[in-house]
Design an enzyme around this catalytic site. Structure first.
Site, PDB file in Angstrom:
ATOM      1  N   GLU A   1       0.829  -1.216   0.000  1.00 49.26           N
ATOM      2  CA  GLU A   1       0.000   0.000   0.000  1.00 49.26           C
ATOM      3  C   GLU A   1       0.860   1.262   0.000  1.00 49.26           C
ATOM      4  O   GLU A   1       0.530   2.242  -0.651  1.00 49.26           O
ATOM      5  CB  GLU A   1      -0.961   0.013   1.200  1.00 49.26           C
TER       6      GLU A   1
ATOM      7  N   TYR B   1      -6.206   6.727   3.765  1.00 45.24           N
ATOM      8  CA  TYR B   1      -6.439   5.638   2.811  1.00 45.24           C
ATOM      9  C   TYR B   1      -5.716   4.363   3.258  1.00 45.24           C
ATOM     10  O   TYR B   1      -6.308   3.283   3.328  1.00 45.24           O
ATOM     11  CB  TYR B   1      -5.965   6.040   1.393  1.00 45.24           C
TER      12      TYR B   1
ATOM     13  N   ASP C   1      -9.536   5.982  -2.639  1.00 47.20           N
ATOM     14  CA  ASP C   1      -8.505   6.622  -3.462  1.00 47.20           C
ATOM     15  C   ASP C   1      -9.140   7.079  -4.776  1.00 47.20           C
ATOM     16  O   ASP C   1     -10.365   7.079  -4.919  1.00 47.20           O
ATOM     17  CB  ASP C   1      -7.331   5.654  -3.709  1.00 47.20           C
TER      18      ASP C   1
ATOM     19  N   CYS D   1     -13.943  -0.073 -14.628  1.00 45.49           N
ATOM     20  CA  CYS D   1     -14.376   1.329 -14.603  1.00 45.49           C
ATOM     21  C   CYS D   1     -13.126   2.206 -14.678  1.00 45.49           C
ATOM     22  O   CYS D   1     -12.827   2.994 -13.785  1.00 45.49           O
ATOM     23  CB  CYS D   1     -15.177   1.602 -13.331  1.00 45.49           C
TER      24      CYS D   1
ATOM     25  N   CYS E   1     -18.171  -0.575 -19.755  1.00 52.05           N
ATOM     26  CA  CYS E   1     -19.504  -0.723 -19.169  1.00 52.05           C
ATOM     27  C   CYS E   1     -20.189  -2.009 -19.640  1.00 52.05           C
ATOM     28  O   CYS E   1     -20.967  -2.604 -18.896  1.00 52.05           O
ATOM     29  CB  CYS E   1     -20.371   0.485 -19.518  1.00 52.05           C
TER      30      CYS E   1
ATOM     31  N   CYS F   1     -19.426  -4.633 -17.200  1.00 53.38           N
ATOM     32  CA  CYS F   1     -19.399  -4.218 -15.788  1.00 53.38           C
ATOM     33  C   CYS F   1     -20.554  -4.865 -15.005  1.00 53.38           C
ATOM     34  O   CYS F   1     -21.690  -4.867 -15.466  1.00 53.38           O
ATOM     35  CB  CYS F   1     -19.519  -2.701 -15.703  1.00 53.38           C
TER      36      CYS F   1
ATOM     37  N   CYS G   1     -26.083   1.487 -12.750  1.00 52.92           N
ATOM     38  CA  CYS G   1     -25.154   2.618 -12.784  1.00 52.92           C
ATOM     39  C   CYS G   1     -25.838   3.840 -13.403  1.00 52.92           C
ATOM     40  O   CYS G   1     -26.168   3.856 -14.582  1.00 52.92           O
ATOM     41  CB  CYS G   1     -23.915   2.238 -13.585  1.00 52.92           C
TER      42      CYS G   1
HETATM   43 FE1  SF4 Z   1     -18.173   2.362 -14.426  1.00 50.16          FE
HETATM   44 FE2  SF4 Z   1     -20.832   2.451 -14.388  1.00 50.16          FE
HETATM   45 FE3  SF4 Z   1     -19.572   1.786 -16.624  1.00 50.16          FE
HETATM   46 FE4  SF4 Z   1     -19.580   0.141 -14.561  1.00 50.16          FE
HETATM   47  S1  SF4 Z   1     -21.339   0.768 -15.741  1.00 50.16           S
HETATM   48  S2  SF4 Z   1     -17.828   0.671 -15.842  1.00 50.16           S
HETATM   49  S3  SF4 Z   1     -19.512   1.568 -12.837  1.00 50.16           S
HETATM   50  S4  SF4 Z   1     -19.448   3.748 -15.583  1.00 50.16           S
END
Ligand code: SF4
Length: 353
Positions: free
Chosen positions: A42, A125, A143, A195, A202, A205, A211
């Site tokens: 870290e 953090y 972060d 992300c 996305c 994701c 989202c």
């Molecule tokens: Fe990021 Fe939302 Fe896209 Fe997922 S859906 S990668 S959280 S912007």
């Protein structure tokens, strides 16, 4: 484990179970995390990415397998091993912290976020990351990666740093009441691999369905940032001085301040005044033939640009200044920051030595 609801935390944890990254400092297969490894990684990751950190981490744990070994190391050895990882203040604090862990905590990292925060080099953090990952406490490290994921999931369009507090609160609110260490690492992994800052992925994701940033159509723009102020420039003259044995004069910087404790070539102060107006007191130490090496050396620190004119000269036998005369072949064993390496390279390639 299968998600029981479409909360971001459950979706991210389920995704993490299948997609987590593997790092030498991470515990796998039900092992207990190694507190020394988590802390060391870290601190190293405070300034750079996992690809750069891995060889440094492996080198450190080979040289110093435990926090006790690191505490017993000489500071110069630690600074030397740190070269290329950024600010040396972090390496000095790492060493200081290892000594405190050994002397005051019996070689064990304290299982208390406040005590962790009181140690050199450990900010909010890192304290939260160690608390969650090593001790499974309800702590939320935040972060840049986490800020980005939170800004996008919640479509926070106000700019950083104004909105920092809001993003921290969102990160805390979305932390589940279980698997604190996994969740901290899961959000880090999602931010680093899916992300990502440019072109977020996305389509793959786990949070796509919930989202708000994605639904709003332009998540790549988030988080917004207030325009940066232009950095000022400072100027200095720096001296590559040899003696008749072809040794180079170097000295150690003050312990406190920028590049504290590192080795350097002597220079004028780093001034906002342009070269022409700089005090040239160093020129009066007995060298009459200082020659300016063409082209200056430029370097950028976080808060300013630095431009240095490099001079070379050969010292009189009886020049009396305090520092070290270093053989040319031993220069690479010294703990020079990258700025000084640039200056040395500039001078030595000009002089063809
Ligand atoms: Fe990021 Fe939302 Fe896209 Fe997922 S859906 S990668 S959280 S912007």
């Amino acid at each position: 484990m299968v998600a029981t609801s479409l909360s971001p935390a459950n979706l991210i944890l389920d995704w993490f179970d299948l997609n987590q990254r593997s790092f030498p400092w991470r515990a796998t297969g039900g092992e207990n995390p190694n507190s020394y490894w988590v802390w060391l990684s870290e601190i190293m990751l405070q300034q750079t990415n996992t690809t750069t950190v891995q060889p440094y981490f492996l080198d450190f744990i080979k040289r110093w397998p435990t926090v006790n070994d690191l505490a017993s190391a000489k500071l110069d050895q630690v600074l030397h091993a740190w070269q290329g990882l950024g600010y040396y203040a972090r390496a000095r604090n790492l060493h200081k912290c290892a000594k405190i862990i050994v002397e005051e905590f019996n070689g064990e990292f304290p299982d208390d976020e406040k005590k962790l925060l009181s140690l050199p080099g450990i900010g909010p953090y890192t304290a939260a990351a160690i608390s969650a990952i090593v001790f499974e406490f309800n702590a939320t490290p935040v972060d840049g990666n986490v800020e980005r994921v939170m800004a996008r999931l919640n479509n926070v369009t106000k700019p950083l740093p104004l909105v920092k507090g809001e993003l921290i609160a969102l990160a805390k609110n979305s932390t589940p009441q279980k698997r604190f260490g996994d969740y901290a690492q899961a959000v880090m992994d999602l931010g680093a691999t899916v992300c990502v800052p440019k072109k977020p992925k996305c389509s793959i994701c786990p949070c796509k369905s919930i989202c708000i940033g994605f639904k709003a159509g332009n998540p790549e723009k988030l988080p917004q940032r207030s325009p940066k102020k232009a950095l000022p420039t400072r100027y200095a003259k720096i001296y590559f001085m040899r003696n008749h044995q072809n040794q180079v004069f170097i000295r150690r910087r003050e312990e406190k301040g920028l590049l504290g404790g590192m080795m350097e070539l002597p220079s004028t102060e780093w001034s906002v005044q342009h070269f022409d107006k700089l005090e040239e007191s160093f020129l009066s130490i007995g060298i009459v033939n200082w020659k300016q090496i063409p082209n200056s050396v430029k370097h950028t620190f976080t808060h300013f640009h630095l431009e240095m004119q490099v001079y070379e000269g050969v010292a009189d036998e009886n020049t009396d200044i305090s520092g070290i005369w270093c053989n040319l072949e031993d220069l690479d064993k010294q703990a020079f920051p990258s700025l000084m390496k640039k200056v040395l390279k500039h001078a030595m390639s000009y002089l063809k030595i």
